[in-house]
Design an enzyme around this catalytic site. Sequence first.
Site, PDB file in Angstrom:
ATOM      1  CG  HIS A 235       3.671 -12.133  42.688  1.00 46.90           C
ATOM      2  ND1 HIS A 235       2.290 -12.054  42.204  1.00 46.90           N
ATOM      3  CD2 HIS A 235       3.395 -11.701  44.092  1.00 46.90           C
ATOM      4  CE1 HIS A 235       1.383 -11.422  43.175  1.00 46.90           C
ATOM      5  NE2 HIS A 235       2.185 -11.295  44.244  1.00 46.90           N
ATOM      6  CG  HIS A 275      -3.395 -18.263  39.019  1.00 43.71           C
ATOM      7  ND1 HIS A 275      -3.930 -18.686  40.308  1.00 43.71           N
ATOM      8  CD2 HIS A 275      -2.963 -17.008  38.791  1.00 43.71           C
ATOM      9  CE1 HIS A 275      -3.908 -17.400  40.957  1.00 43.71           C
ATOM     10  NE2 HIS A 275      -3.303 -16.409  40.283  1.00 43.71           N
ATOM     11  CG  ASP A 326       1.401 -11.048  35.484  1.00 48.25           C
ATOM     12  OD1 ASP A 326       0.947  -9.917  35.611  1.00 48.25           O
ATOM     13  OD2 ASP A 326       1.678 -11.791  36.546  1.00 48.25           O
TER      14      ASP A 326
HETATM   15  N1  CMC Z   1       4.569 -22.743  31.488  1.00 47.10           N
HETATM   16  C1  CMC Z   1       4.731 -24.030  31.591  1.00 47.10           C
HETATM   17  N2  CMC Z   1       4.422 -24.880  32.088  1.00 47.10           N
HETATM   18  C2  CMC Z   1       3.730 -24.379  33.645  1.00 47.10           C
HETATM   19  C3  CMC Z   1       3.521 -22.986  33.669  1.00 47.10           C
HETATM   20  C4  CMC Z   1       4.052 -22.166  32.627  1.00 47.10           C
HETATM   21  N3  CMC Z   1       3.993 -20.894  32.754  1.00 47.10           N
HETATM   22  N4  CMC Z   1       2.790 -22.943  34.825  1.00 47.10           N
HETATM   23  C5  CMC Z   1       2.678 -24.232  35.257  1.00 47.10           C
HETATM   24  N5  CMC Z   1       3.270 -25.170  34.152  1.00 47.10           N
HETATM   25  C6  CMC Z   1       2.947 -26.667  34.680  1.00 47.10           C
HETATM   26  C7  CMC Z   1       4.161 -26.928  35.443  1.00 47.10           C
HETATM   27  O1  CMC Z   1       5.232 -27.596  34.730  1.00 47.10           O
HETATM   28  C8  CMC Z   1       3.475 -28.102  36.145  1.00 47.10           C
HETATM   29  O2  CMC Z   1       3.343 -29.226  35.061  1.00 47.10           O
HETATM   30  P1  CMC Z   1       4.015 -30.510  35.302  1.00 47.10           P
HETATM   31  O3  CMC Z   1       3.043 -31.028  36.525  1.00 47.10           O
HETATM   32  O4  CMC Z   1       3.864 -31.421  34.138  1.00 47.10           O
HETATM   33  O5  CMC Z   1       5.424 -30.334  35.836  1.00 47.10           O
HETATM   34  C9  CMC Z   1       2.098 -27.638  36.190  1.00 47.10           C
HETATM   35  O6  CMC Z   1       2.047 -26.934  35.253  1.00 47.10           O
HETATM   36  C10 CMC Z   1       1.769 -27.217  37.704  1.00 47.10           C
HETATM   37  O7  CMC Z   1       2.900 -26.227  37.835  1.00 47.10           O
HETATM   38  P2  CMC Z   1       3.345 -25.662  39.486  1.00 47.10           P
HETATM   39  O8  CMC Z   1       4.672 -24.763  38.982  1.00 47.10           O
HETATM   40  O9  CMC Z   1       3.172 -26.629  40.414  1.00 47.10           O
HETATM   41  O10 CMC Z   1       2.462 -24.705  39.580  1.00 47.10           O
HETATM   42  P3  CMC Z   1       2.394 -23.680  40.961  1.00 47.10           P
HETATM   43  O11 CMC Z   1       1.046 -23.385  41.389  1.00 47.10           O
HETATM   44  O12 CMC Z   1       3.293 -23.751  41.663  1.00 47.10           O
HETATM   45  O13 CMC Z   1       2.828 -22.217  40.270  1.00 47.10           O
HETATM   46  C11 CMC Z   1       2.867 -20.321  38.844  1.00 47.10           C
HETATM   47  C12 CMC Z   1       2.100 -21.365  39.759  1.00 47.10           C
HETATM   48  C13 CMC Z   1       2.125 -19.026  38.417  1.00 47.10           C
HETATM   49  C14 CMC Z   1       4.150 -19.802  39.484  1.00 47.10           C
HETATM   50  C15 CMC Z   1       3.085 -21.012  37.484  1.00 47.10           C
HETATM   51  O14 CMC Z   1       2.159 -21.247  36.918  1.00 47.10           O
HETATM   52  C16 CMC Z   1       4.344 -20.127  36.669  1.00 47.10           C
HETATM   53  O15 CMC Z   1       5.476 -20.359  36.959  1.00 47.10           O
HETATM   54  N6  CMC Z   1       3.901 -19.444  35.878  1.00 47.10           N
HETATM   55  C17 CMC Z   1       4.696 -18.335  34.686  1.00 47.10           C
HETATM   56  C18 CMC Z   1       4.880 -17.024  35.827  1.00 47.10           C
HETATM   57  C19 CMC Z   1       3.638 -16.376  35.725  1.00 47.10           C
HETATM   58  O16 CMC Z   1       3.123 -16.188  34.753  1.00 47.10           O
HETATM   59  N7  CMC Z   1       3.505 -15.621  37.187  1.00 47.10           N
HETATM   60  C20 CMC Z   1       2.245 -15.057  37.122  1.00 47.10           C
HETATM   61  C21 CMC Z   1       1.270 -15.414  38.009  1.00 47.10           C
HETATM   62  S1  CMC Z   1      -0.415 -15.017  38.117  1.00 47.10           S
HETATM   63  C22 CMC Z   1      -0.389 -13.152  38.513  1.00 47.10           C
HETATM   64  C23 CMC Z   1       0.511 -12.876  39.484  1.00 47.10           C
HETATM   65  O17 CMC Z   1       0.669 -13.160  40.622  1.00 47.10           O
HETATM   66  O18 CMC Z   1       1.409 -11.866  39.411  1.00 47.10           O
END
Ligand code: CMC
Length: 389
Positions: A235, A275, A326
Site C-alpha cells: 500500500h 493495482h 506510488d
Molecule cells: N510487479 C510485478 N508483477 C506484478 C506486480 C508488480 N508490482 N503487481 C502485480 N503483478 C502481477 C502478479 O505477479 C500477478 O501476475 P501472475 O498472475 O502472472 O502471477 C498479477 O500481476 C496480479 O497480481 P496480484 O498480486 O494478484 O494483484 P493484487 O490485486 O492482489 O495486488 C498490488 C495489487 C498493488 C498489491 C500489486 O500490484 C503489488 O504488489 N504492487 C507493488 C506494490 C505497490 O506498488 N503498491 C501500491 C499500490 S497502489 C497505491 C497504494 O495503495 O499505495
Amino acid sequence: MTQAQTPSAPNPPTRGLEGIVAGDTSKSRVDGAQGKLFYCGYPIEPLAEEGTFEECVYLLWNNELPTAAQLEAFKGDLLSDAAVPDAIWDVLRPLAPHQTLMDLLRTGMSALSAFDPDVAATRESSEGRDVLERRIAMRVQARIGTIVTGAYRLKQGKAPIAPTKGQSLASQFLTMLTGEVPGAGEERIFDAALTLHADHGFNASTFAARVTAATEADIYGAVTSAIGTLTGRLHGGANMRVMFMLQEIGEVDKAAAFVDDILGRPKGRVMGFGHRVYKVEDPRATVLRRMAKVLTDETGHTKWFEMSRVIEDRVKETKGIFPNVDFYSASVYGSLELDPELFTPIFAVSRASGWLAHVMEQHADNRLIRPRANYVGAPERAYVGLSDR
Ligand code: CMC
C-alpha cells in the site's frame, strides 16, 4: 448441525475481497476499466492542477466545493490549529532513534487523543457526535503534518519547528520540515500531490479506518488503524521503496536489466506497479508523470525521470501492468529533494482527509462491519489434557 458448527462459510471466499462491494460511499468513485477517479463527482485532474488541497478536503467532508468565503474560513481554521502539545514530543523523542517515521506517526497520532477535549464523548453516544467529530477531524487534519515534520526532525536530533499560519497546508508542512518557506512552484506541486492522494474508494487503509469506526470506536482509533495499514509495502509503503529502487539502480542504462532481474524471480514485484482496481493506467500516475517531467526539466536532475520511463516501458512490455500512484510520486518527491523516509508519511498527511471523510460517513449511518471466515482448520476433535500429550 447449528449454523455456528457449520464447517465453512456458505460461499467460497474471494481472496483479498477482490471485487466485493463492501458498502456505499459518496466520497470517491474509482473507474478501474477507464482509468478514472472522481472525488464527489469531480474528476481529479482539475482538482489537482487548478484547485488546492484545502478545497479538496472541504469537498470530501461536505460533498460540495466551497465558495471563496467558505474556503477562506475553513483554511484559516485548519492553518491556525496545527500546534501539538510538547508532551507529544516527550513521547516521541526517546522512540525516534529506534523507529521509522511511520511508527512515530502512529504513536504520535494515538497520543494526540489524550489532548482532545471532545473525544471521550464520541465513544459513549452517537447523539451530537457529528458536531464533535467535525471539530476532531479539523484537529487531526491540522496536526498530522506537524507530527510528521516534528518526528522527522527528532529523528535527526533537531527540535520540531512550531507551525506558523502560512498560506496553505502544503507550505506550512514544507516550512516545518526545513525552517524555510518553499517557493511558489514547489508549494504548488506539493499541494497537487496532496490532492491526488486524498481519497480512493475502499482502499486498504480507508477500509481499516471504517472497520474500526464501525465498532463505534473514536476517530483517533480509526486513524491510528489506518496509519498502521498504510505503512505496508503493498500500500503506501511502496512509494519510498520506488525511490530506494531508483537509488539502487543508479544509472539509466542499468534500469532495464534491473527490472528483468526482479521479474525473473518467483513472485518478483516491481514497486509502484499494478493495482487491484485499475486495469489501465492509474489516472494519478498520469498527472504525477507530467509533474515529474516538468520538475526534472526545471531542476535539470532528469535522471530519476528517465530511469522511471525505462522501468515503466519494461514492466509494461513484460507483465502488461501499469504504474500506480506510488511510482511517479517518488520522482516528484525526489525532485523536491525530500527524504524517501518522508514519502509514506506525506501520503498519510493527504489520505487523512479521506480517512476522516469516511469515518464521519460511516458514523452517519453505522452498522458493524463483520464478515464471516471460511474455516479450513482441523475438524472437531477431543481435547487431550497436558499430561497425556
Ligand atoms: N510487479 C510485478 N508483477 C506484478 C506486480 C508488480 N508490482 N503487481 C502485480 N503483478 C502481477 C502478479 O505477479 C500477478 O501476475 P501472475 O498472475 O502472472 O502471477 C498479477 O500481476 C496480479 O497480481 P496480484 O498480486 O494478484 O494483484 P493484487 O490485486 O492482489 O495486488 C498490488 C495489487 C498493488 C498489491 C500489486 O500490484 C503489488 O504488489 N504492487 C507493488 C506494490 C505497490 O506498488 N503498491 C501500491 C499500490 S497502489 C497505491 C497504494 O495503495 O499505495
